[in-house]
Motif scaffolding. Structure first.
Motif, PDB file in Angstrom:
ATOM      1  N   LEU A  93     -12.062  34.736  45.928  1.00 22.55           N
ATOM      2  CA  LEU A  93     -13.329  34.906  46.758  1.00 22.55           C
ATOM      3  C   LEU A  93     -13.930  33.663  47.150  1.00 22.55           C
ATOM      4  CD1 LEU A  93     -15.287  37.636  44.429  1.00 22.55           C
ATOM      5  CD2 LEU A  93     -14.102  38.071  46.341  1.00 22.55           C
ATOM      6  N   VAL A  94     -13.724  32.650  46.636  1.00 25.76           N
ATOM      7  CA  VAL A  94     -14.107  31.141  47.172  1.00 25.76           C
ATOM      8  C   VAL A  94     -12.932  30.498  48.150  1.00 25.76           C
ATOM      9  CG1 VAL A  94     -15.517  30.705  44.940  1.00 25.76           C
ATOM     10  CG2 VAL A  94     -13.048  29.663  45.280  1.00 25.76           C
ATOM     11  N   ALA A  95     -11.912  31.275  48.122  1.00 26.82           N
ATOM     12  CA  ALA A  95     -10.835  30.899  49.069  1.00 26.82           C
ATOM     13  C   ALA A  95     -11.119  31.525  50.616  1.00 26.82           C
ATOM     14  CB  ALA A  95      -9.480  31.251  48.643  1.00 26.82           C
ATOM     15  N   PRO A  96     -10.414  31.019  51.459  1.00 22.63           N
ATOM     16  CA  PRO A  96     -10.742  31.568  52.866  1.00 22.63           C
ATOM     17  C   PRO A  96      -9.865  32.747  53.135  1.00 22.63           C
ATOM     18  CG  PRO A  96      -9.425  29.506  52.958  1.00 22.63           C
ATOM     19  CD  PRO A  96      -9.754  29.579  51.762  1.00 22.63           C
ATOM     20  N   LEU A 251     -18.761  42.381  43.882  1.00 27.02           N
ATOM     21  CA  LEU A 251     -17.747  41.337  43.902  1.00 27.02           C
ATOM     22  C   LEU A 251     -18.807  39.984  44.110  1.00 27.02           C
ATOM     23  CD1 LEU A 251     -14.932  42.497  45.958  1.00 27.02           C
ATOM     24  CD2 LEU A 251     -14.844  41.860  43.621  1.00 27.02           C
ATOM     25  N   ARG A 252     -19.522  40.322  45.448  1.00 26.59           N
ATOM     26  CA  ARG A 252     -20.595  39.171  45.595  1.00 26.59           C
ATOM     27  C   ARG A 252     -21.766  39.480  45.409  1.00 26.59           C
ATOM     28  NH1 ARG A 252     -16.992  35.694  48.750  1.00 26.59           N
ATOM     29  NH2 ARG A 252     -15.310  36.936  49.467  1.00 26.59           N
ATOM     30  N   ALA A 253     -22.745  38.753  44.770  1.00 21.19           N
ATOM     31  CA  ALA A 253     -24.276  38.942  44.377  1.00 21.19           C
ATOM     32  C   ALA A 253     -25.038  39.090  45.628  1.00 21.19           C
ATOM     33  CB  ALA A 253     -24.519  38.109  43.397  1.00 21.19           C
TER      34      ALA A 253
ATOM     35  N   LYS B   2     -32.614  33.350  48.014  1.00 18.10           N
ATOM     36  CA  LYS B   2     -31.765  34.345  47.227  1.00 18.10           C
ATOM     37  C   LYS B   2     -32.625  35.293  46.594  1.00 18.10           C
ATOM     38  CE  LYS B   2     -28.426  36.787  46.090  1.00 18.10           C
ATOM     39  NZ  LYS B   2     -27.847  37.835  46.926  1.00 18.10           N
ATOM     40  N   TYR B   4     -32.763  38.922  43.721  1.00 13.35           N
ATOM     41  CA  TYR B   4     -31.909  39.894  43.223  1.00 13.35           C
ATOM     42  C   TYR B   4     -32.970  41.054  42.852  1.00 13.35           C
ATOM     43  CZ  TYR B   4     -28.244  36.138  42.254  1.00 13.35           C
ATOM     44  OH  TYR B   4     -27.383  35.431  42.489  1.00 13.35           O
ATOM     45  N   VAL B  41     -20.595  28.701  48.255  1.00 13.42           N
ATOM     46  CA  VAL B  41     -19.211  29.042  48.235  1.00 13.42           C
ATOM     47  C   VAL B  41     -19.117  30.347  48.440  1.00 13.42           C
ATOM     48  CG1 VAL B  41     -18.619  27.256  46.411  1.00 13.42           C
ATOM     49  CG2 VAL B  41     -19.259  29.490  45.566  1.00 13.42           C
ATOM     50  N   GLY B  42     -20.164  31.117  48.987  1.00 13.79           N
ATOM     51  CA  GLY B  42     -20.006  32.484  49.385  1.00 13.79           C
ATOM     52  C   GLY B  42     -19.770  33.486  48.440  1.00 13.79           C
ATOM     53  N   LEU B  43     -20.200  33.086  47.027  1.00 14.53           N
ATOM     54  CA  LEU B  43     -20.143  34.171  45.892  1.00 14.53           C
ATOM     55  C   LEU B  43     -21.499  34.987  45.935  1.00 14.53           C
ATOM     56  CD1 LEU B  43     -18.417  32.065  42.802  1.00 14.53           C
ATOM     57  CD2 LEU B  43     -17.408  34.308  44.522  1.00 14.53           C
ATOM     58  N   ALA B  44     -22.470  34.401  46.537  1.00 15.61           N
ATOM     59  CA  ALA B  44     -23.822  35.104  46.533  1.00 15.61           C
ATOM     60  C   ALA B  44     -24.162  34.984  48.171  1.00 15.61           C
ATOM     61  CB  ALA B  44     -24.880  34.302  45.863  1.00 15.61           C
ATOM     62  N   ARG B  45     -24.886  36.056  48.546  1.00 11.73           N
ATOM     63  CA  ARG B  45     -25.113  36.202  49.800  1.00 11.73           C
ATOM     64  C   ARG B  45     -26.826  35.834  49.998  1.00 11.73           C
ATOM     65  NH1 ARG B  45     -21.449  41.165  51.617  1.00 11.73           N
ATOM     66  NH2 ARG B  45     -19.402  39.944  51.951  1.00 11.73           N
ATOM     67  N   TRP B  62     -17.295  31.353  57.773  1.00 12.78           N
ATOM     68  CA  TRP B  62     -16.910  31.182  56.539  1.00 12.78           C
ATOM     69  C   TRP B  62     -15.339  30.540  56.267  1.00 12.78           C
ATOM     70  CZ3 TRP B  62     -12.836  34.207  54.596  1.00 12.78           C
ATOM     71  CH2 TRP B  62     -12.236  35.289  55.603  1.00 12.78           C
ATOM     72  N   ARG B  66     -15.011  27.200  54.076  1.00 10.58           N
ATOM     73  CA  ARG B  66     -14.421  27.288  52.628  1.00 10.58           C
ATOM     74  C   ARG B  66     -13.112  26.465  52.538  1.00 10.58           C
ATOM     75  NH1 ARG B  66     -14.494  33.959  51.463  1.00 10.58           N
ATOM     76  NH2 ARG B  66     -16.525  34.247  51.927  1.00 10.58           N
TER      77      ARG B  66
END
Lengths: 253, 236
Positions: A93-96, A251-253, B2, B4, B41-45, B62, B66
């Motif tokens: 998920l952190v990779a392109p 997967l992504r919050a 952000k 929740y 890093v793209g784990l949270a939007r 992205w 990344r």
């Protein structure tokens, strides 16, 4: 497109399968050998099969499909769930890598495993009952099509599940019963009409019937119909799996 | 920003980290540090706002953004089915780097982090300190320009902590931008040139470390407690 990322994930899935070979490769082989022995060799001479073929020959394609369905669903659902549960899915998920690349990476790894198992069982079938596919294009085509359908279902359930137990729900209550009644063991011609009516709502029936054609050049349903149903369902499940991954479902919050 | 559900984890945080900086991002537990990192890093939007990494928007561009980032998360999240060396090689693969191009770098990193003799082992056989080093090695495998470290020295002994400090300083001297979150304030004071302090999702300080300490006339611990303990969260 990050083809290297996708290929890496596919390779990783194969490595995983080989690391747990006693769970995922040998059991289908042993189970199939037992089915062939019990149903094919021991009881098969007393059971009629359509088109004058022996029951053992009738049985092999059904057994291959049973394991292809089981392994493609099992591979994707448990691998995706485990990656979420242990959080190593973050590596991707952190990779392109796009959601499409991640889903196709998982699915292609799962299809490769299904192909490997199918070929091993095919070899077993040849050794035990001296039968081989007649139409190789259809043989591989149906495995890939069905593998795609159940791998995509595996991704969906792997994303939705909150615990390992949830993954077994589909296998226990849908996949296994539907495969068993989906003409894996019983020729459709010999089913009572009241039961046969329900078979038209059973996707396994179409998958097994189309696959059996690659061995026997005969099928109960028109081949185009079975292939259309499997392909349509595969497209639907793939669409759902991709949509879930694109929105980052769980997967992504 | 952000959110929740009803809970706002990060609100109106405007940060600028210069290329080549060693930036400390501090705050109490639950202040929004990890959420901020996850957003980068793209784990949270994000619900509102934007993030640029070396000029690339991390939502619309992205893939480019990344490629610049290496993340060392707080928790160990290594792939259970891969050997230690393969953890690095596969991570590079996910970044689009072919195995044959990265094997040498993986071996170099394993050597540098004292893990060369463990290369073929399962990561579960490593000690806590070795796992921490592996986290860093994995974050560096794709040759990032921005290294994000979420509590990199949590739970490691003094010797390893000093060793990691030295290594991070060396990486920073080589030109790598480092974004560090830590609860060890002496670590931040020692390593970071610039500092941002977040409380309840709001940024309450952002300036060069020495200026903040000089202006307040106190050590980082006192400043941190003053800014994060009471009163409404406002940028000072």
């Amino acid at each position: 497109m990050n083809y290297v990322g996708m290929f890496t994930l596919m390779k990783r899935e194969m490595v995983r399968s080989l690391k747990i070979i006693n769970q995922v490769i040998w059991p289908p082989m042993i189970t199939t050998a037992l089915y062939v022995f019990v149903f094919g060799v021991a009881l098969g001479s007393r059971v009629k099969a359509p088109h004058g073929m022996s029951y053992s020959v009738f049985l092999i394609p059904g057994l291959i499909m049973l394991q292809v369905i089981d392994s493609s669903y099992g591979e994707c659902s448990s691998s995706v769930f485990q990656a979420r549960f242990m959080n190593w899915i973050q590596e991707m998920l952190v990779a392109p890598m796009s959601a499409y690349e991640i889903v196709f990476g998982y699915i292609s790894g799962s299809i490769v495993r299904a192909l490997l198992i199918a070929c091993l069982i095919m070899g077993l079938g040849f050794a035990l009952v001296h039968t081989l596919p007649r139409d190789w294009l259809l043989y591989f085509g149906v495995i890939i099509d069905v593998g795609l359908l159940f791998s995509a279902l595996g991704v969906i359930f792997g994303l939705m599940a909150e615990k390992f137990d949830h993954l077994a729900v589909l296998t226990t209550f849908a996949i296994t019963p539907l495969v068993f009644v989906g003409s894996a063991f019983t020729p459709a011609q010999f089913l009572p009409p009241s039961i046969l009516r329900f078979e038209y709502f059973n996707p396994m029936f179409y998958a097994i019937d189309a696959f059996r054609y690659s061995y026997t050049s005969a099928s109960y349903l028109p081949l185009w119909l079975s292939l259309s149903v499997i392909t349509g369902l595969a497209a639907l499940c793939l669409g759902i799996a991709l949509s879930m991954a694109v929105v980052g479902y769980k997967l992504r919050a | 920003m952000k959110r929740y559900g009803e809970f706002t984890a990060v609100d109106d945080v405007s940060l600028r980290v210069r290329a080549g900086d060693f930036f400390g991002f501090l705050g109490p537990n639950g202040a929004g540090k990890t959420t901020t990192i996850n957003a980068v890093v793209g784990l949270a939007r994000l619900n509102a706002g934007s993030i640029r990494v070396f000029g690339y928007d991390n939502v619309t561009q992205w893939r480019e953004a990344r490629r610049f980032i290496g993340l060392a998360p707080q928790e160990y999240n290594f792939d259970r089915y891969l050997s230690i060396r393969d953890i690095l090689i596969y991570q590079a693969g996910y970044f689009g780097i072919r195995a044959r191009e990265v094997r040498e770098r993986a071996d170099m990193l394993l050597e540098r982090f004292g893990l060369a003799s463990k290369a073929k082992l399962d990561y579960l056989k490593l000690s806590g300190g070795q796992k921490r080093r592996l986290t860093l090695a994995r974050a560096l495998i794709n040759m990032p320009k921005l290294l994000i470290l979420d509590e990199p020295t949590a739970g490691v002994d003094v010797e390893l902590r000093l060793e990691l400090w030295e290594l991070l300083q060396q990486l920073n001297r080589e030109g790598m931008t480092i974004f560090l979150t830590t609860h060890y304030l002496e670590e931040a004071e020692m390593l970071c040139r610039d500092v941002g302090i977040i409380r309840a999702g709001k940024l309450v300080a952002q300036e060069p470390m020495h200026e903040l300490l000089e202006r307040k006339g106190k050590g980082l611990q006192e400043v941190f407690l003053e800014l994060t303990r009471s009163g409404p969260a406002e940028l000072v």
